[in-house]
Scaffold this active site. Structure first.
Site, PDB file in Angstrom:
ATOM      1  N   SER A 195      31.862  95.074 -26.083  1.00  0.00           N
ATOM      2  CA  SER A 195      31.502  96.455 -25.720  1.00  0.00           C
ATOM      3  C   SER A 195      31.287  97.320 -26.959  1.00  0.00           C
ATOM      4  CB  SER A 195      32.563  97.077 -24.809  1.00  0.00           C
ATOM      5  OG  SER A 195      33.842  96.971 -25.379  1.00  0.00           O
ATOM      6  N   HIS A 218      35.755  89.599 -20.953  1.00  0.00           N
ATOM      7  CA  HIS A 218      36.131  90.826 -21.680  1.00  0.00           C
ATOM      8  C   HIS A 218      36.950  91.711 -20.727  1.00  0.00           C
ATOM      9  CE1 HIS A 218      36.008  93.921 -24.628  1.00  0.00           C
ATOM     10  NE2 HIS A 218      34.775  94.360 -24.501  1.00  0.00           N
ATOM     11  N   HIS A 258      42.157  84.900 -27.280  1.00  0.00           N
ATOM     12  CA  HIS A 258      41.425  86.013 -27.893  1.00  0.00           C
ATOM     13  C   HIS A 258      40.503  85.484 -28.983  1.00  0.00           C
ATOM     14  CE1 HIS A 258      40.579  89.937 -29.701  1.00  0.00           C
ATOM     15  NE2 HIS A 258      40.888  90.403 -28.516  1.00  0.00           N
ATOM     16  N   ARG A 263      49.189  95.159 -27.688  1.00  0.00           N
ATOM     17  CA  ARG A 263      48.909  95.972 -26.499  1.00  0.00           C
ATOM     18  C   ARG A 263      49.609  95.361 -25.280  1.00  0.00           C
ATOM     19  NH1 ARG A 263      42.536  95.774 -26.568  1.00  0.00           N
ATOM     20  NH2 ARG A 263      43.115  93.572 -26.771  1.00  0.00           N
ATOM     21  N   ASP A 309      45.040  92.268 -21.194  1.00  0.00           N
ATOM     22  CA  ASP A 309      44.734  92.209 -19.765  1.00  0.00           C
ATOM     23  C   ASP A 309      45.773  91.443 -18.957  1.00  0.00           C
ATOM     24  OD1 ASP A 309      42.260  93.617 -20.035  1.00  0.00           O
ATOM     25  OD2 ASP A 309      41.404  91.819 -20.927  1.00  0.00           O
TER      26      ASP A 309
HETATM   27  N1  CMX Z   1      42.106  79.464 -20.610  1.00  0.00           N
HETATM   28  C1  CMX Z   1      41.428  78.296 -20.693  1.00  0.00           C
HETATM   29  N2  CMX Z   1      40.684  77.936 -21.762  1.00  0.00           N
HETATM   30  C2  CMX Z   1      40.637  78.808 -22.775  1.00  0.00           C
HETATM   31  C3  CMX Z   1      41.335  80.017 -22.767  1.00  0.00           C
HETATM   32  C4  CMX Z   1      42.076  80.356 -21.617  1.00  0.00           C
HETATM   33  N3  CMX Z   1      42.744  81.523 -21.492  1.00  0.00           N
HETATM   34  N4  CMX Z   1      41.095  80.659 -23.937  1.00  0.00           N
HETATM   35  C5  CMX Z   1      40.268  79.873 -24.643  1.00  0.00           C
HETATM   36  N5  CMX Z   1      39.986  78.752 -23.938  1.00  0.00           N
HETATM   37  C6  CMX Z   1      39.065  77.669 -24.297  1.00  0.00           C
HETATM   38  C7  CMX Z   1      37.663  78.254 -24.450  1.00  0.00           C
HETATM   39  O1  CMX Z   1      37.051  78.401 -23.178  1.00  0.00           O
HETATM   40  C8  CMX Z   1      37.004  77.195 -25.343  1.00  0.00           C
HETATM   41  O2  CMX Z   1      36.723  76.070 -24.542  1.00  0.00           O
HETATM   42  P1  CMX Z   1      35.359  75.228 -24.770  1.00  0.00           P
HETATM   43  O3  CMX Z   1      35.392  74.780 -26.197  1.00  0.00           O
HETATM   44  O4  CMX Z   1      35.454  74.139 -23.770  1.00  0.00           O
HETATM   45  O5  CMX Z   1      34.236  76.204 -24.518  1.00  0.00           O
HETATM   46  C9  CMX Z   1      38.165  76.808 -26.273  1.00  0.00           C
HETATM   47  O6  CMX Z   1      39.382  77.161 -25.570  1.00  0.00           O
HETATM   48  C10 CMX Z   1      38.142  77.507 -27.604  1.00  0.00           C
HETATM   49  O7  CMX Z   1      38.104  78.899 -27.377  1.00  0.00           O
HETATM   50  P2  CMX Z   1      38.736  79.921 -28.434  1.00  0.00           P
HETATM   51  O8  CMX Z   1      37.966  79.786 -29.707  1.00  0.00           O
HETATM   52  O9  CMX Z   1      40.198  79.789 -28.492  1.00  0.00           O
HETATM   53  O10 CMX Z   1      38.452  81.314 -27.716  1.00  0.00           O
HETATM   54  P3  CMX Z   1      37.078  82.119 -27.722  1.00  0.00           P
HETATM   55  O11 CMX Z   1      37.081  82.987 -28.923  1.00  0.00           O
HETATM   56  O12 CMX Z   1      35.927  81.222 -27.496  1.00  0.00           O
HETATM   57  O13 CMX Z   1      37.229  83.029 -26.419  1.00  0.00           O
HETATM   58  C11 CMX Z   1      38.313  84.439 -24.906  1.00  0.00           C
HETATM   59  C12 CMX Z   1      38.127  84.105 -26.371  1.00  0.00           C
HETATM   60  C13 CMX Z   1      39.114  85.731 -24.801  1.00  0.00           C
HETATM   61  C14 CMX Z   1      36.963  84.664 -24.243  1.00  0.00           C
HETATM   62  C15 CMX Z   1      39.062  83.274 -24.212  1.00  0.00           C
HETATM   63  O14 CMX Z   1      40.334  83.139 -24.804  1.00  0.00           O
HETATM   64  C16 CMX Z   1      39.191  83.453 -22.727  1.00  0.00           C
HETATM   65  O15 CMX Z   1      38.259  83.091 -21.993  1.00  0.00           O
HETATM   66  N6  CMX Z   1      40.341  84.013 -22.218  1.00  0.00           N
HETATM   67  C17 CMX Z   1      40.498  84.300 -20.836  1.00  0.00           C
HETATM   68  C18 CMX Z   1      39.730  85.573 -20.433  1.00  0.00           C
HETATM   69  C19 CMX Z   1      40.397  86.803 -21.011  1.00  0.00           C
HETATM   70  O16 CMX Z   1      41.595  87.000 -20.918  1.00  0.00           O
HETATM   71  N7  CMX Z   1      39.579  87.708 -21.590  1.00  0.00           N
HETATM   72  C20 CMX Z   1      40.066  89.002 -22.093  1.00  0.00           C
HETATM   73  C21 CMX Z   1      40.092  89.086 -23.617  1.00  0.00           C
HETATM   74  C22 CMX Z   1      40.489  90.460 -24.089  1.00  0.00           C
HETATM   75  C23 CMX Z   1      39.344  91.421 -23.938  1.00  0.00           C
HETATM   76  O17 CMX Z   1      38.339  91.317 -24.655  1.00  0.00           O
HETATM   77  O18 CMX Z   1      39.409  92.303 -23.072  1.00  0.00           O
END
Ligand code: CMX
Length: 449
Positions: free
Chosen positions: A277, A307, A353, A362, A408
């Site tokens: 965002s 996000h 994250h 947070r 979150d």
């Molecule tokens: N559950 C399952 N798998 C997860 C995970 C979770 N909570 N967090 C990361 N992973 C996975 C990723 O999907 C990725 O898998 P692939 O290689 O198969 O695609 C792998 O672990 C590596 O990811 P990463 O480098 O650790 O994390 P990213 O930087 O790619 O993504 C985020 C970060 C937040 C999108 C991810 O941790 C996620 O999807 N979390 C759950 C959704 C969430 O809580 N989002 C809110 C974030 C805060 C915000 O911005 O508001």
């Protein structure tokens, strides 16, 4: 997702914080306020020429300095880990979490004015801090609060635009629509059309930013009442601060919910510039799109499930756990449920994250709020169990870089406890708060021109 790093340039170049006050400096600021300081616009008028000079100096002295190497992984990861833009109002440390103008969340809780001693900081204080780099006094915060109230006027066509959507439209679709409708009154758009000199861009940007920030809780509350409360609107209470008044217009008047809303809107304001965002708002504004246009686009990023929508997803997921296993679920049952989620190809919402590598501060401050106000709440207890159960499982996957909870993972159960149970509305709250960071950085960035 795009996750590059933004940076306070001078701090990178000289290895020391710039415009990032130590706690003792902040306290010193509290003592140097004079009565003419109450006008935020006048303060910015003094500060902006200094900023313009500072940035000119950085450009001429350090313009050719390299800030790092770019690897293939960084490109494939969506600019992950790259220093890609200037974002001075906040800095996200992977281990320590967010700092607003150099102040951590606990430091903000200590030095920013509150509604009562020891209470949660007032959002107006953080807005002042982000815009000026200075900790405001209570009088300054009160003056800003008053100014925001006078700007919280919504033209009729905005309500008509919202009402044109089906009531079943997602609350974020209704919210973004309202921001586009508010854009009609943009001072920046008018000033640009009439040929304003670029050195003055910050003035209508500031006008639009304050008006937008003031208007958002009113339309956000309208949307909530429209969808969930038969359209029965609650009028603003002129005696309340921004956060408390927002809770009031949503229909919640308990002092505890007002405190929660103050905390909520403060901690969601900004998280450096590389998240979806913030980056989107900044990018669109760089084409001189006005603050309304820039923020509307940012909201479309907030609503992504990876996000801001994650706060909705977390509460819905927690409720599905309770539906299937009951509130007194054991840790073993919870482990099985987490694996079931992962094995069905989904993420565990609220964990992980792009930048953070430890538990999100947070999350921690919301946990402290819960421990103080609702320690026996079954859903809070479930969130606490998840804190123990989920990180080892995500670690076991072997690919998750940060197995710890983010902001979150906690917000939904707090809101739910005080009666704001409609999870599909939660991302609007995130959106209202995010306007503070995005608009503050827009004002900061325009001095570059
Ligand atoms: N559950 C399952 N798998 C997860 C995970 C979770 N909570 N967090 C990361 N992973 C996975 C990723 O999907 C990725 O898998 P692939 O290689 O198969 O695609 C792998 O672990 C590596 O990811 P990463 O480098 O650790 O994390 P990213 O930087 O790619 O993504 C985020 C970060 C937040 C999108 C991810 O941790 C996620 O999807 N979390 C759950 C959704 C969430 O809580 N989002 C809110 C974030 C805060 C915000 O911005 O508001």
């Amino acid at each position: 997702m795009v996750f590059y790093r933004s940076v306070s340039l001078l701090s990178k170049l000289s290895n020391r914080a710039v415009q990032q006050p130590s706690l003792s400096n902040s306290v010193r600021w509290l003592q140097i306020q004079t009565s003419s300081d109450l006008d935020l616009r006048a303060q910015l008028k003094e500060l902006i020429p200094e900023q313009q000079e500072r940035l000119k100096k950085i450009k001429s002295e350090y313009g050719k300095v390299q800030l790092g190497n770019i690897t293939v992984d960084m490109v494939l990861g969506g600019m992950r880990g790259m220093i890609g833009l200037l974002w001075e109002i906040s800095l996200l440390d992977p281990d320590e979490g967010i700092r607003f103008r150099g102040l951590s969340i606990p430091e903000c809780q200590k030095v920013l004015p509150a509604a009562k001693p020891g209470g949660e900081p007032l959002l107006e204080g953080l807005l002042w801090l982000l815009l000026t780099g200075k900790v405001p006094t209570t009088e300054q915060v009160n003056a800003l609060s008053k100014e925001l109230r006078t700007r919280a006027i919504i033209p009729d066509h905005v309500y008509k635009a919202i009402n044109a959507l089906p009531i079943t439209a997602h609350s974020m679709t209704q919210f973004t629509t309202s921001v586009m409708a508010l854009q009609v009154q943009s001072e920046f758009a008018k000033a640009y059309e009439s040929g304003i000199h670029k050195s003055k861009y910050w003035e209508p940007t500031f006008e639009d930013s304050l008006s937008l920030i003031a208007q958002l809780p009113v339309v956000a509350a309208y949307i909530y009442r429209r969808i969930y409360k038969n359209g029965e609107v609650v009028a603003a209470d002129e005696s309340l601060d921004y956060g408390a008044n927002f809770a009031h217009m949503l229909g919640f008047d308990s002092p505890a919910m007002q405190e929660l809303m103050r905390l909520y809107v403060t901690i969601h304001t900004d998280h450096e510039g590389g998240n979806v965002s913030a980056h989107t708002g900044h990018l669109v504004a760089s084409a001189l799109s006005d603050p309304y246009l820039s923020f509307a686009v940012a909201l479309n990023g907030v609503v992504g499930p990876l996000h801001g929508l994650a706060n909705q997803e977390v509460l819905l997921w927690i409720k599905s756990v309770v539906d299937e296993c009951g509130e007194n679920i054991t840790k073993d049952q919870l482990k099985d449920y987490v694996w079931k989620t992962l094995n069905s190809g989904k993420v565990v919402p609220g964990f992980g994250h792009g930048v953070l590598r430890k538990t999100d501060p947070r999350y921690m401050c919301q946990r402290e709020f819960a421990l103080k106000h609702l320690p026996a709440d079954p859903l809070f207890q479930l969130v606490s169990k998840l804190y123990e159960v989920v990180p080892p499982i995500l670690t076991e996957l072997g690919k998750v870089k940060n197995p710890w909870p983010n902001v979150d993972a906690h917000s939904g159960v707090l809101l739910n406890y005080y009666g704001l149970t409609e999870a599909r509305y939660y991302t609007v709250l995130f959106g209202v708060s995010r306007s503070i960071g995005i608009c503050s950085q827009l004002n900061n960035s325009l001095v570059l021109l």
